[in-house]
Design a protein around this motif. Sequence first.
Motif, PDB file in Angstrom:
ATOM      1  N   SER A  11       0.843  -1.193   0.000  1.00  0.00           N
ATOM      2  CA  SER A  11       0.000   0.000   0.000  1.00  0.00           C
ATOM      3  C   SER A  11       0.878   1.242   0.000  1.00  0.00           C
ATOM      4  O   SER A  11       2.084   1.154   0.190  1.00  0.00           O
ATOM      5  N   SER A  12       0.254   2.363  -0.192  1.00  0.00           N
ATOM      6  CA  SER A  12       1.026   3.598  -0.186  1.00  0.00           C
ATOM      7  C   SER A  12       0.972   4.231   1.206  1.00  0.00           C
ATOM      8  O   SER A  12      -0.012   4.119   1.924  1.00  0.00           O
ATOM      9  N   ILE A  13       2.041   4.895   1.578  1.00  0.00           N
ATOM     10  CA  ILE A  13       2.172   5.548   2.871  1.00  0.00           C
ATOM     11  C   ILE A  13       2.387   7.034   2.610  1.00  0.00           C
ATOM     12  O   ILE A  13       3.310   7.395   1.877  1.00  0.00           O
ATOM     13  N   PRO A  14       1.559   7.901   3.194  1.00  0.00           N
ATOM     14  CA  PRO A  14       1.800   9.334   2.978  1.00  0.00           C
ATOM     15  C   PRO A  14       3.094   9.774   3.667  1.00  0.00           C
ATOM     16  O   PRO A  14       3.377   9.366   4.786  1.00  0.00           O
ATOM     17  N   SER A  15       3.854  10.562   2.985  1.00  0.00           N
ATOM     18  CA  SER A  15       5.089  11.092   3.534  1.00  0.00           C
ATOM     19  C   SER A  15       4.878  12.565   3.849  1.00  0.00           C
ATOM     20  O   SER A  15       4.419  13.320   3.001  1.00  0.00           O
ATOM     21  N   VAL A  16       5.171  12.965   5.092  1.00  0.00           N
ATOM     22  CA  VAL A  16       4.965  14.352   5.493  1.00  0.00           C
ATOM     23  C   VAL A  16       6.297  14.999   5.831  1.00  0.00           C
ATOM     24  O   VAL A  16       7.256  14.331   6.206  1.00  0.00           O
ATOM     25  N   SER A  17       6.337  16.292   5.735  1.00  0.00           N
ATOM     26  CA  SER A  17       7.540  17.054   6.045  1.00  0.00           C
ATOM     27  C   SER A  17       7.646  17.256   7.551  1.00  0.00           C
ATOM     28  O   SER A  17       6.654  17.471   8.238  1.00  0.00           O
ATOM     29  N   SER A  18       8.852  17.202   8.074  1.00  0.00           N
ATOM     30  CA  SER A  18       9.060  17.447   9.505  1.00  0.00           C
ATOM     31  C   SER A  18       9.410  18.903   9.770  1.00  0.00           C
ATOM     32  O   SER A  18       9.787  19.252  10.884  1.00  0.00           O
ATOM     33  N   GLU A  19       9.239  19.743   8.777  1.00  0.00           N
ATOM     34  CA  GLU A  19       9.553  21.159   8.922  1.00  0.00           C
ATOM     35  C   GLU A  19       8.633  21.806   9.957  1.00  0.00           C
ATOM     36  O   GLU A  19       7.424  21.610   9.940  1.00  0.00           O
ATOM     37  N   GLY A  20       9.219  22.547  10.866  1.00  0.00           N
ATOM     38  CA  GLY A  20       8.448  23.240  11.884  1.00  0.00           C
ATOM     39  C   GLY A  20       8.200  22.431  13.146  1.00  0.00           C
ATOM     40  O   GLY A  20       7.647  22.947  14.103  1.00  0.00           O
ATOM     41  N   LEU A  21       8.578  21.162  13.158  1.00  0.00           N
ATOM     42  CA  LEU A  21       8.392  20.349  14.351  1.00  0.00           C
ATOM     43  C   LEU A  21       9.552  20.557  15.316  1.00  0.00           C
ATOM     44  O   LEU A  21      10.665  20.834  14.908  1.00  0.00           O
ATOM     45  N   VAL A  22       9.280  20.434  16.599  1.00  0.00           N
ATOM     46  CA  VAL A  22      10.323  20.566  17.612  1.00  0.00           C
ATOM     47  C   VAL A  22      10.416  19.264  18.394  1.00  0.00           C
ATOM     48  O   VAL A  22       9.415  18.567  18.568  1.00  0.00           O
ATOM     49  N   PRO A  23      11.595  18.903  18.862  1.00  0.00           N
ATOM     50  CA  PRO A  23      11.754  17.663  19.615  1.00  0.00           C
ATOM     51  C   PRO A  23      10.938  17.684  20.903  1.00  0.00           C
ATOM     52  O   PRO A  23      10.814  18.720  21.557  1.00  0.00           O
ATOM     53  N   VAL A  24      10.386  16.540  21.253  1.00  0.00           N
ATOM     54  CA  VAL A  24       9.624  16.401  22.489  1.00  0.00           C
ATOM     55  C   VAL A  24      10.544  15.825  23.552  1.00  0.00           C
ATOM     56  O   VAL A  24      11.357  14.956  23.283  1.00  0.00           O
ATOM     57  N   GLY A  25      10.426  16.326  24.765  1.00  0.00           N
ATOM     58  CA  GLY A  25      11.215  15.782  25.851  1.00  0.00           C
ATOM     59  C   GLY A  25      12.576  16.418  26.024  1.00  0.00           C
ATOM     60  O   GLY A  25      13.348  15.988  26.869  1.00  0.00           O
ATOM     61  N   ARG A  26      12.857  17.419  25.256  1.00  0.00           N
ATOM     62  CA  ARG A  26      14.142  18.094  25.397  1.00  0.00           C
ATOM     63  C   ARG A  26      14.109  18.960  26.649  1.00  0.00           C
ATOM     64  O   ARG A  26      13.127  19.634  26.921  1.00  0.00           O
ATOM     65  N   ARG A  27      15.151  18.931  27.426  1.00  0.00           N
ATOM     66  CA  ARG A  27      15.217  19.740  28.640  1.00  0.00           C
ATOM     67  C   ARG A  27      15.381  21.208  28.305  1.00  0.00           C
ATOM     68  O   ARG A  27      16.141  21.577  27.424  1.00  0.00           O
ATOM     69  N   THR A  28      14.658  22.023  29.060  1.00  0.00           N
ATOM     70  CA  THR A  28      14.815  23.460  28.902  1.00  0.00           C
ATOM     71  C   THR A  28      15.912  23.921  29.849  1.00  0.00           C
ATOM     72  O   THR A  28      16.338  23.188  30.741  1.00  0.00           O
ATOM     73  N   SER A  29      16.337  25.134  29.685  1.00  0.00           N
ATOM     74  CA  SER A  29      17.360  25.668  30.578  1.00  0.00           C
ATOM     75  C   SER A  29      16.748  25.886  31.956  1.00  0.00           C
ATOM     76  O   SER A  29      15.532  26.013  32.116  1.00  0.00           O
ATOM     77  N   LEU A  30      17.580  25.949  32.961  1.00  0.00           N
ATOM     78  CA  LEU A  30      17.119  26.160  34.324  1.00  0.00           C
ATOM     79  C   LEU A  30      16.401  27.500  34.445  1.00  0.00           C
ATOM     80  O   LEU A  30      15.361  27.595  35.103  1.00  0.00           O
TER      81      LEU A  30
END
Length: 51
Positions: A11-30
């Motif tokens: 089957s076909s799988i839609p491919s989407v751009s990751s442009e504009g996404l931000v990583p989840v779970g990244r620690r912020t600065s204190l």
Amino acid sequence: MSETTNPLGLSSIPSVSSEGLVPVGRRTSLSSYLAALWNRRHFIIAESEPR
């Protein structure tokens, strides 16, 4: 969005751009964490009081 086929070609799988996404779970600065905590201080105090 483009269409690609999976490895089995079934089957076909839609491919989407990751442009504009931000990583989840990244620690912020204190300083960012403390600023957010300070902005929520009234809510935190209100929720910590017994009902």
